[in-house]
Design a protein around this motif. Structure first.
Motif, PDB file in Angstrom:
ATOM      1  N   HIS A 209       0.755  -1.193  -0.103  1.00  0.00           N
ATOM      2  CA  HIS A 209      -0.107  -0.284   0.235  1.00  0.00           C
ATOM      3  C   HIS A 209       0.776   1.639   0.248  1.00  0.00           C
ATOM      4  O   HIS A 209       0.546   2.229  -0.570  1.00  0.00           O
ATOM      5  N   LEU A 210       1.529   1.333   1.418  1.00  0.00           N
ATOM      6  CA  LEU A 210       2.638   2.494   1.265  1.00  0.00           C
ATOM      7  C   LEU A 210       3.502   2.552  -0.321  1.00  0.00           C
ATOM      8  O   LEU A 210       3.822   3.805  -0.188  1.00  0.00           O
ATOM      9  N   THR A 211       3.794   1.678  -1.294  1.00  0.00           N
ATOM     10  CA  THR A 211       4.664   1.997  -2.095  1.00  0.00           C
ATOM     11  C   THR A 211       3.632   2.229  -3.704  1.00  0.00           C
ATOM     12  O   THR A 211       3.721   2.224  -4.683  1.00  0.00           O
ATOM     13  N   ASP A 212       2.606   2.168  -2.962  1.00  0.00           N
ATOM     14  CA  ASP A 212       0.987   2.449  -4.527  1.00  0.00           C
ATOM     15  C   ASP A 212       0.746   3.693  -4.415  1.00  0.00           C
ATOM     16  O   ASP A 212       0.164   4.308  -3.763  1.00  0.00           O
ATOM     17  N   PRO A 213       1.484   4.220  -5.796  1.00  0.00           N
ATOM     18  CA  PRO A 213       0.639   5.945  -6.101  1.00  0.00           C
ATOM     19  C   PRO A 213      -0.658   5.795  -5.858  1.00  0.00           C
ATOM     20  O   PRO A 213      -0.796   7.255  -5.676  1.00  0.00           O
ATOM     21  N   ALA A 214      -1.752   5.322  -6.375  1.00  0.00           N
ATOM     22  CA  ALA A 214      -2.811   5.428  -6.107  1.00  0.00           C
ATOM     23  C   ALA A 214      -3.564   5.142  -5.318  1.00  0.00           C
ATOM     24  O   ALA A 214      -4.708   5.123  -5.165  1.00  0.00           O
ATOM     25  N   ALA A 215      -2.697   4.776  -4.153  1.00  0.00           N
ATOM     26  CA  ALA A 215      -3.460   3.877  -2.793  1.00  0.00           C
ATOM     27  C   ALA A 215      -3.697   5.220  -1.620  1.00  0.00           C
ATOM     28  O   ALA A 215      -3.692   6.683  -2.394  1.00  0.00           O
ATOM     29  N   ASP A 216      -5.000   4.955  -1.244  1.00  0.00           N
ATOM     30  CA  ASP A 216      -5.877   6.210  -0.770  1.00  0.00           C
ATOM     31  C   ASP A 216      -5.688   5.970   0.850  1.00  0.00           C
ATOM     32  O   ASP A 216      -7.413   4.928   1.181  1.00  0.00           O
ATOM     33  N   LEU A 217      -4.971   6.141   1.718  1.00  0.00           N
ATOM     34  CA  LEU A 217      -5.611   6.491   3.209  1.00  0.00           C
ATOM     35  C   LEU A 217      -5.341   7.266   3.539  1.00  0.00           C
ATOM     36  O   LEU A 217      -4.347   7.871   3.762  1.00  0.00           O
ATOM     37  N   SER A 218      -5.644   7.576   5.334  1.00  0.00           N
ATOM     38  CA  SER A 218      -5.766   8.969   5.661  1.00  0.00           C
ATOM     39  C   SER A 218      -4.415   9.073   6.403  1.00  0.00           C
ATOM     40  O   SER A 218      -3.792   7.488   6.372  1.00  0.00           O
ATOM     41  N   PRO A 219      -4.118  10.168   6.215  1.00  0.00           N
ATOM     42  CA  PRO A 219      -2.131   9.761   7.074  1.00  0.00           C
ATOM     43  C   PRO A 219      -2.398   9.500   8.732  1.00  0.00           C
ATOM     44  O   PRO A 219      -1.537   8.342   8.514  1.00  0.00           O
ATOM     45  N   ARG A 220      -2.729   9.730   9.045  1.00  0.00           N
ATOM     46  CA  ARG A 220      -2.741   8.950  10.394  1.00  0.00           C
ATOM     47  C   ARG A 220      -3.087   7.110  10.192  1.00  0.00           C
ATOM     48  O   ARG A 220      -2.642   6.593  11.019  1.00  0.00           O
ATOM     49  N   ALA A 221      -3.518   6.740   9.632  1.00  0.00           N
ATOM     50  CA  ALA A 221      -4.351   5.292   8.708  1.00  0.00           C
ATOM     51  C   ALA A 221      -2.368   4.327   8.913  1.00  0.00           C
ATOM     52  O   ALA A 221      -2.490   3.541   8.397  1.00  0.00           O
ATOM     53  N   GLU A 222      -2.000   5.567   7.491  1.00  0.00           N
ATOM     54  CA  GLU A 222      -0.821   5.405   7.158  1.00  0.00           C
ATOM     55  C   GLU A 222       0.447   5.061   8.369  1.00  0.00           C
ATOM     56  O   GLU A 222       1.414   3.930   8.273  1.00  0.00           O
ATOM     57  N   ARG A 223       0.440   5.897   9.153  1.00  0.00           N
ATOM     58  CA  ARG A 223       1.734   5.917  10.544  1.00  0.00           C
ATOM     59  C   ARG A 223       1.542   4.358  10.872  1.00  0.00           C
ATOM     60  O   ARG A 223       2.323   4.142  11.371  1.00  0.00           O
ATOM     61  N   LEU A 224       0.048   4.308  11.602  1.00  0.00           N
ATOM     62  CA  LEU A 224      -0.178   3.012  11.848  1.00  0.00           C
ATOM     63  C   LEU A 224       0.059   1.640  11.350  1.00  0.00           C
ATOM     64  O   LEU A 224       1.011   0.907  11.857  1.00  0.00           O
ATOM     65  N   LEU A 225       0.047   2.027  10.363  1.00  0.00           N
ATOM     66  CA  LEU A 225       1.075   0.873   9.293  1.00  0.00           C
ATOM     67  C   LEU A 225       2.346   0.945   9.014  1.00  0.00           C
ATOM     68  O   LEU A 225       3.121  -0.353   9.090  1.00  0.00           O
ATOM     69  N   VAL A 226       3.246   1.860   9.511  1.00  0.00           N
ATOM     70  CA  VAL A 226       4.563   2.185   9.450  1.00  0.00           C
ATOM     71  C   VAL A 226       4.728   1.764  11.456  1.00  0.00           C
ATOM     72  O   VAL A 226       5.433   0.836  10.795  1.00  0.00           O
ATOM     73  N   ARG A 227       4.179   1.860  11.755  1.00  0.00           N
ATOM     74  CA  ARG A 227       4.287   1.767  12.872  1.00  0.00           C
ATOM     75  C   ARG A 227       4.501   0.647  13.943  1.00  0.00           C
ATOM     76  O   ARG A 227       5.346  -0.415  14.092  1.00  0.00           O
ATOM     77  N   LYS A 228       3.238  -0.618  13.100  1.00  0.00           N
ATOM     78  CA  LYS A 228       2.969  -1.913  14.604  1.00  0.00           C
ATOM     79  C   LYS A 228       3.372  -2.761  13.024  1.00  0.00           C
ATOM     80  O   LYS A 228       4.056  -3.365  13.615  1.00  0.00           O
ATOM     81  N   PRO A 229       2.650  -3.194  11.928  1.00  0.00           N
ATOM     82  CA  PRO A 229       3.238  -4.053  10.938  1.00  0.00           C
ATOM     83  C   PRO A 229       4.474  -3.558  10.712  1.00  0.00           C
ATOM     84  O   PRO A 229       5.211  -5.389  10.513  1.00  0.00           O
ATOM     85  N   LEU A 230       5.109  -2.978   9.945  1.00  0.00           N
ATOM     86  CA  LEU A 230       6.181  -2.640   9.814  1.00  0.00           C
ATOM     87  C   LEU A 230       7.250  -2.521  10.781  1.00  0.00           C
ATOM     88  O   LEU A 230       8.872  -2.870  10.303  1.00  0.00           O
ATOM     89  N   GLN A 231       7.388  -1.626  11.957  1.00  0.00           N
ATOM     90  CA  GLN A 231       8.511  -0.823  12.658  1.00  0.00           C
ATOM     91  C   GLN A 231       8.470  -2.184  14.002  1.00  0.00           C
ATOM     92  O   GLN A 231       9.020  -1.856  14.911  1.00  0.00           O
TER      93      GLN A 231
END
Length: 748
Positions: A679-701
């Protein structure tokens, strides 16, 4: 030749006016150094330093040019600079400031007629591969030679011919005596602190620094060199420590802060306060207070609250202009703070500090007090050697004044090549150009001026509005290295002036990365009155059009912030690397981005983009676990080499169950990480900034639920878990297979 007949009157008027004088001894080296020895021998009990690459001299204190920084904050009656092995602009700037009023700066040079064309060690530094010394020019030396004859207070002696070509005399009036500074009524700092001030400016600055006793305050102290800002900061630190307060001092290096600690210790001794100072002098303890040094990165941790007992009562940031704005902003979250900075200096530019940081300081919750020191301490105002040095090194270079460019649009600008000969012939354009380059980076040095004029790998382009420089780009040619040198770099050798090929070869293990040729954007700056109007984009576009057929790639490396990443992404640059460590000064992770312009450049980008994707998949949970989530989002989005997510049918059922039903994240965390990365590398992806921060902090970091909830302001870990499930719903819908769809239908 009667050298004393030149030196004696030169020094006599320097003493009378409390100014410095510059004595140039041009000729062969042995004759020049002999003449320098004779010149300083005529000075009574002179404290002399000889800056030379020679192994030894039999007179004066010998200092190698590489160690000239040891002269910072010190004074000498005379400094002899041997320029035969090369003249570094940085070294010249350092030695000039060390000469006391009434003293001499002695410059020993080759014959001036052929000095610009002689090869020396400086040329070796600028001959970055694949260029050779033969490609380096001597324009900076030509400029110095011309200015030696253009300024008052500069004597020029041809030691080979035995004649004085310029006596350097100016017939100045006698120096005026300064009235001693007064102790302000109601002063909170000790009277002895004010008595230690040498000028009324210093006393005024010290009075302003008393505000460091009050929460939510900020004091900005600005000066040119030799005005006593660091000494004044030291008197304030000593005063606070004597009153039982803990003062944290930070600077680009501990050397920058030496004067602060020396003055603080001297004041505490005068006050009779018992002190304990550590061996390196960077921690002074009193029975109730202290003055301690931390580098900028460690200082952030201290003020961030590693514990109430460790939190300081006041923060002093010395040489603040030598730190990036993002780092300075973090210091606004702590105790009362003083930003002490040089306006015109090679450690960092106060002009950049004013333009880039002032708005953010004004927008903070701090009550701000400004104070400026104008009176030199070691010599009289208007000192001719200072005037000469400022012009020779362009220490006071600045962009065009606002009114002459304000209101212009990119369509009004003309694209121009600013070759070194053009700049050298037009002082006005050179000052505007270098003034903009100074603002483009927080650590511009005088050596950057010499590099601009002489380095064969640099190219300068600009947008000009009504004859004034509105935007400027400095490009460095990199790559095109021969096979033998590529092998050396791969095996660990460092190569000058080839930052991107070096990183891709030595760190990222690509033996062929240094074969394609590229232009790295070393600096790009737009006049501050024209920012956010599209000038930077127009300038880059013109550079791409001009050079796109000549090189394989364009690239850039910089301290990554979300705003900067987005700027480069909009201009066609894509991420291939994010450093795993922070720069200790800036506190930022570095990003490297490429914009291919040939099939070879495309191949280089493609393989490194794929490797970057895989590195981030694992690195965010390891070395990059503390990377700011917004930086992670930006660098990941600025790549287009991401493959479609590859999850097994079972993994898709787990993710879909967690998104739409009772499934658990912990059942298959790797699948959640893969999908988050897609999702984070998809130019067409569309989530709120807060939701994307959550994707970084939990699943990835892989932060704990409690830490993620606190970092992203969720009211509980349960709410944080629910938010993660909700964030995966559109991802399952966008990327999911039949297995995911089947699992989803169970819960509809």
């Amino acid at each position: 030749m009667n050298l004393a007949g030149v030196v004696a009157p030169l020094q006599a008027e320097a003493k009378r006016a409390n100014e410095r004088r510059l004595l140039t001894l041009a000729g062969e080296r042995a004759a020049g150094l002999d003449a320098a020895r004779e010149a300083v021998a005529s000075l009574d009990d002179a404290d002399v330093t000889v800056v030379t690459a020679r192994e030894r001299v039999a007179w004066g204190e010998r200092l190698a040019p590489a160690h000239a920084s040891q002269l910072l904050g010190t004074t000498r009656d005379a400094v002899v600079l041997d320029a035969h092995a090369g003249v570094s602009a940085n070294v010249l700037g350092r030695v000039v400031g060390a000469v006391d009023g009434g003293g001499l700066l002695v410059l020993v040079t080759p014959p001036l007629d052929d000095w610009p064309t002689r090869r020396d060690d400086t040329d070796e530094r600028f001959a970055v591969p694949p260029f050779t010394v033969a490609d380096v020019t001597g324009r900076f030396r030509r400029r110095l030679t011309e200015l030696l004859f253009a300024h008052p207070g500069v004597a020029v002696v041809d030691v080979d011919a035995g004649r004085a070509e310029c006596d350097g005399l100016t017939d100045p009036p006698p120096a005026r005596r300064r009235p001693p500074p007064a102790v302000p009524d109601g002063a909170a700092f000790p009277a002895d602190a004010y008595r230690a001030c040498l000028t009324a400016d210093q006393a005024d600055a010290l009075s302003a620094l008393e505000r460091l006793r009050t929460p939510e305050t900020a004091v900005v102290v600005e000066d040119d060199r030799a005005r006593g800002k660091s000494a004044t900061a030291g008197l304030a630190a000593g005063s606070l420590a004597a009153a039982g307060r803990d003062v944290l001092v930070t600077a680009p290096s501990s050397r920058n802060a030496a004067e602060v600690f020396d003055r603080a210790a001297a004041l505490l001794d005068t006050l009779g306060v018992a002190t304990d100072r550590d061996d390196d002098g960077r921690h002074i303890s009193t029975p109730a207070g202290s003055v301690r040094f931390r580098d900028p990165e460690a200082a952030v941790d201290v003020i961030g609250g590693s514990g109430p007992a460790d939190a300081p009562d006041a923060l002093i940031v010395d040489e603040a202009a030598a730190l990036p704005v993002r780092r300075l902003e973090t210091f606004l979250t702590g105790p009362p703070v003083a930003f002490v900075t040089t306006v015109h200096g090679y450690e960092g530019t106060g002009r950049g500090f004013d333009v880039r940081f002032r708005d953010r300081l004004a927008a903070s919750d701090r009550t701000v007090t400004d104070v400026r020191l104008d009176d030199p301490i070691r010599y009289a105002a208007g000192d001719p050697v200072e005037v000469w040095a400022f012009r020779a090194l362009l220490l006071d270079a600045r962009p065009a004044v606002d009114p002459v460019v304000k209101g212009a649009t990119p369509a009004d600008a003309v694209y121009r090549a600013l070759d070194p000969e053009t700049l050298l012939a037009d002082e006005h354009r050179l000052r505007e150009t270098f003034g903009l380059l100074v603002l483009a980076h927080y650590r511009t040095e005088p050596d950057d001026l010499a590099r601009l004029l002489d380095a064969p790998n640099l190219t300068c382009r600009a947008l000009v509005v009504d004859g004034h420089v509105a935007a400027v780009a400095l490009l460095a040619r990199e790559g095109g290295l021969p096979p033998s040198l590529r092998e050396d770099v791969y095996e660990g050798a460092r190569v000058r002036g080839n930052m991107i090929p070096d990183v891709l070869t030595s760190q990222l293990r690509d033996l062929e990365a240094a074969q394609p040729v590229g232009y790295r954007v070393l600096r790009i700056a737009t006049h501050h009155a024209l920012r956010s109007e599209g000038f930077g984009t127009r300038l880059l576009s013109a550079c791409h059009d001009e050079f796109g057929d000549e090189v394989d790639w364009f690239g850039v490396g910089y301290g990554a912030t979300p705003q900067l990443v987005r700027f480069w992404e909009r201009n066609g640059y894509r991420t291939v690397h994010c450093s795993t460590t922070r720069n200790a000064t800036s506190g930022e992770h570095s990003a490297v981005m490429l914009r291919p312009s040939s099939p070879a450049g495309e191949a280089l980008y493609d393989r490194h983009a794929r490797r970057f994707y895989r590195r981030m998949r694992d690195g965010l949970g390891d070395a990059l676990q503390s990377l700011d989530p917004d930086v992670a989002r930006a660098v990941l989005r600025a790549t287009d080499a991401a493959p479609a997510p590859s999850l097994s049918a079972h993994e898709w059922r787990v993710v879909a169950a967690a998104a739409f039903g009772p499934g658990l994240y912990d059942t298959a965390p790797g699948a959640f990480a893969d999908l988050a990365l897609a999702h984070l590398t998809d130019p067409a992806a569309d989530l709120s900034p807060r939701a994307e921060r959550l994707l970084v902090r939990k699943p990835l970091q892989a932060w704990s639920w409690e830490r993620v909830a606190a970092d992203l302001d969720y009211v509980s870990t349960r709410e944080c878990m629910r938010a993660l499930g909700a964030a995966y719903r559109p991802l399952v819908e966008r990327y999911g297979t039949d297995a995911a769809a089947e699992e989803r239908r169970r819960y509809e």
